[in-house]
Design a protein around this motif. Structure first.
Motif, PDB file in Angstrom:
ATOM      1  N   UNK A 199     -11.288   5.013 -55.566  1.00  0.00           N
ATOM      2  CA  UNK A 199     -12.349   4.731 -54.646  1.00  0.00           C
ATOM      3  C   UNK A 199     -12.271   2.654 -54.816  1.00  0.00           C
ATOM      4  N   UNK A 200     -12.409   2.668 -56.052  1.00  0.00           N
ATOM      5  CA  UNK A 200     -12.869   1.374 -56.640  1.00  0.00           C
ATOM      6  C   UNK A 200     -11.926   0.244 -56.386  1.00  0.00           C
ATOM      7  N   UNK A 201     -10.351   0.309 -56.190  1.00  0.00           N
ATOM      8  CA  UNK A 201      -9.661   0.539 -55.686  1.00  0.00           C
ATOM      9  C   UNK A 201      -9.456  -0.411 -54.092  1.00  0.00           C
ATOM     10  N   UNK A 202      -9.981   0.829 -53.421  1.00  0.00           N
ATOM     11  CA  UNK A 202     -10.499   0.431 -51.294  1.00  0.00           C
ATOM     12  C   UNK A 202     -11.922  -0.248 -51.916  1.00  0.00           C
ATOM     13  N   UNK A 203     -13.150  -0.633 -52.290  1.00  0.00           N
ATOM     14  CA  UNK A 203     -14.465  -0.808 -52.965  1.00  0.00           C
ATOM     15  C   UNK A 203     -14.078  -2.349 -53.068  1.00  0.00           C
ATOM     16  N   UNK A 204     -13.416  -2.157 -54.142  1.00  0.00           N
ATOM     17  CA  UNK A 204     -13.487  -4.253 -54.749  1.00  0.00           C
ATOM     18  C   UNK A 204     -11.987  -4.205 -54.661  1.00  0.00           C
ATOM     19  N   UNK A 205     -11.283  -4.305 -54.327  1.00  0.00           N
ATOM     20  CA  UNK A 205      -9.959  -4.851 -54.990  1.00  0.00           C
ATOM     21  C   UNK A 205      -9.799  -6.096 -55.534  1.00  0.00           C
ATOM     22  N   UNK A 206      -8.805  -6.429 -56.169  1.00  0.00           N
ATOM     23  CA  UNK A 206      -8.862  -7.188 -56.913  1.00  0.00           C
ATOM     24  C   UNK A 206      -8.208  -6.214 -58.207  1.00  0.00           C
ATOM     25  N   UNK A 207      -8.073  -7.623 -59.723  1.00  0.00           N
ATOM     26  CA  UNK A 207      -7.199  -7.278 -60.511  1.00  0.00           C
ATOM     27  C   UNK A 207      -7.688  -6.366 -61.410  1.00  0.00           C
ATOM     28  N   UNK A 208      -9.243  -6.141 -61.289  1.00  0.00           N
ATOM     29  CA  UNK A 208      -9.634  -4.951 -62.665  1.00  0.00           C
ATOM     30  C   UNK A 208      -9.848  -3.386 -61.949  1.00  0.00           C
ATOM     31  N   UNK A 209      -9.361  -3.181 -60.728  1.00  0.00           N
ATOM     32  CA  UNK A 209      -9.255  -2.096 -60.037  1.00  0.00           C
ATOM     33  C   UNK A 209      -8.272  -0.960 -60.375  1.00  0.00           C
ATOM     34  N   UNK A 210      -6.842  -1.525 -61.049  1.00  0.00           N
ATOM     35  CA  UNK A 210      -6.251  -1.635 -61.570  1.00  0.00           C
ATOM     36  C   UNK A 210      -6.158  -0.988 -62.931  1.00  0.00           C
ATOM     37  N   UNK A 211      -6.881  -1.556 -63.809  1.00  0.00           N
ATOM     38  CA  UNK A 211      -6.885  -2.255 -65.712  1.00  0.00           C
ATOM     39  C   UNK A 211      -8.264  -0.956 -65.451  1.00  0.00           C
ATOM     40  N   UNK A 212      -8.923  -0.432 -64.238  1.00  0.00           N
ATOM     41  CA  UNK A 212     -10.437   0.815 -64.089  1.00  0.00           C
ATOM     42  C   UNK A 212      -9.871   1.942 -64.001  1.00  0.00           C
ATOM     43  N   UNK A 213      -8.486   1.895 -63.270  1.00  0.00           N
ATOM     44  CA  UNK A 213      -8.186   2.958 -62.853  1.00  0.00           C
ATOM     45  C   UNK A 213      -7.292   3.354 -63.896  1.00  0.00           C
ATOM     46  N   UNK A 214      -6.083   2.620 -65.005  1.00  0.00           N
ATOM     47  CA  UNK A 214      -5.566   2.925 -65.901  1.00  0.00           C
ATOM     48  C   UNK A 214      -6.653   3.338 -67.320  1.00  0.00           C
ATOM     49  N   UNK A 215      -8.079   2.591 -67.495  1.00  0.00           N
ATOM     50  CA  UNK A 215      -8.761   3.218 -68.642  1.00  0.00           C
ATOM     51  C   UNK A 215      -9.339   4.914 -68.019  1.00  0.00           C
ATOM     52  N   UNK A 216      -9.547   4.557 -66.817  1.00  0.00           N
ATOM     53  CA  UNK A 216     -10.350   6.096 -66.448  1.00  0.00           C
ATOM     54  C   UNK A 216      -9.262   7.176 -66.797  1.00  0.00           C
ATOM     55  N   UNK A 217      -7.863   7.035 -66.746  1.00  0.00           N
ATOM     56  CA  UNK A 217      -6.944   8.401 -66.688  1.00  0.00           C
ATOM     57  C   UNK A 217      -6.416   8.309 -68.176  1.00  0.00           C
ATOM     58  N   UNK A 218      -6.226   6.928 -68.526  1.00  0.00           N
ATOM     59  CA  UNK A 218      -6.644   7.391 -70.414  1.00  0.00           C
ATOM     60  C   UNK A 218      -7.772   8.135 -70.900  1.00  0.00           C
ATOM     61  N   UNK A 219      -8.833   7.989 -70.041  1.00  0.00           N
ATOM     62  CA  UNK A 219     -10.202   8.749 -70.750  1.00  0.00           C
ATOM     63  C   UNK A 219     -10.182  10.349 -69.875  1.00  0.00           C
TER      64      UNK A 219
END
Length: 191
Positions: free
Chosen positions: A1-21
């Motif tokens: 959802x973050x990638x669609x709401x605010x596409x940019x460089x931080x969307x995959x970074x936050x997605x990766x961190x969320x997957x690790x958490x």
């Protein structure tokens, strides 16, 4: 959802961190291992005793990668860095047998840590087997590189043909005792 709401460089970074958490929380929930801080001087001493030399050796080993850009680049320029870099990469790819053997040998050699004589013989024999496994690929490419490199990369990379053989020879595991596997000196003398 973050990638669609605010596409940019931080969307995959936050997605990766969320997957690790999520992976951490799920692992803790399934394993039911109590979580907390623990400190054991004995274990920390053992970790440092083993890890520090390994870390320093790894750092020195990785430091050799700086020779090409610093020394070759400083003396011969960026074109030479590209030629040497290509030759190094080809030699590294042709050493795939050695890389696979290294990964297997780590677990096997760890069983011999208490027996210095057997460990020394195993390391020596392993290096000899690496030479036997890697040398044919390096030598074969060194012979055929005069045809392969121009055909695949073009004539602008012809200098790689000249640079590759010494790089291939240098990328073989070191041998200090000839072809026969090393024998500790106390065994060789019959003691």
């Amino acid at each position: 959802p973050l990638a669609f709401a605010a596409p940019g460089v931080w969307a995959p970074v936050v997605g990766y961190l969320a997957a690790q958490a999520f992976s951490l929380v799920a692992t803790l929930a399934v394993s039911r291992v109590p979580v907390g801080l623990a400190w054991s001087r004995v274990e920390v001493r053992e970790i440092v005793r083993f890890g520090l030399p390994l870390t320093l050796a790894s750092a020195c080993n990785e430091g050799r990668r700086l020779v090409n850009p610093i020394v070759v680049g400083g003396l011969l320029g960026p074109a030479a860095v590209g030629v040497v870099g290509l030759a190094l990469r080809i030699a590294e790819m042709l050493r795939f047998v050695s890389a696979a053997g290294y990964r297997v040998s780590v677990s096997l050699l760890s069983r011999l840590l208490g027996d210095a004589g057997r460990l020394s013989r195993a390391v020596s024999e392993g290096m000899f087997l690496q030479i036997l496994g890697v040398a044919p690929f390096l030598a074969g490419f060194a012979v055929a590189s005069g045809w392969i490199i121009p055909a695949v990369l073009g004539d602008s990379w012809d200098e790689t043909v000249t640079v590759f053989p010494p790089i291939a020879a240098a990328s073989l595991p070191p041998r200090t005792t000839g072809i026969a596997p090393m024998v500790p000196s106390h065994q060789a003398s019959g003691a």
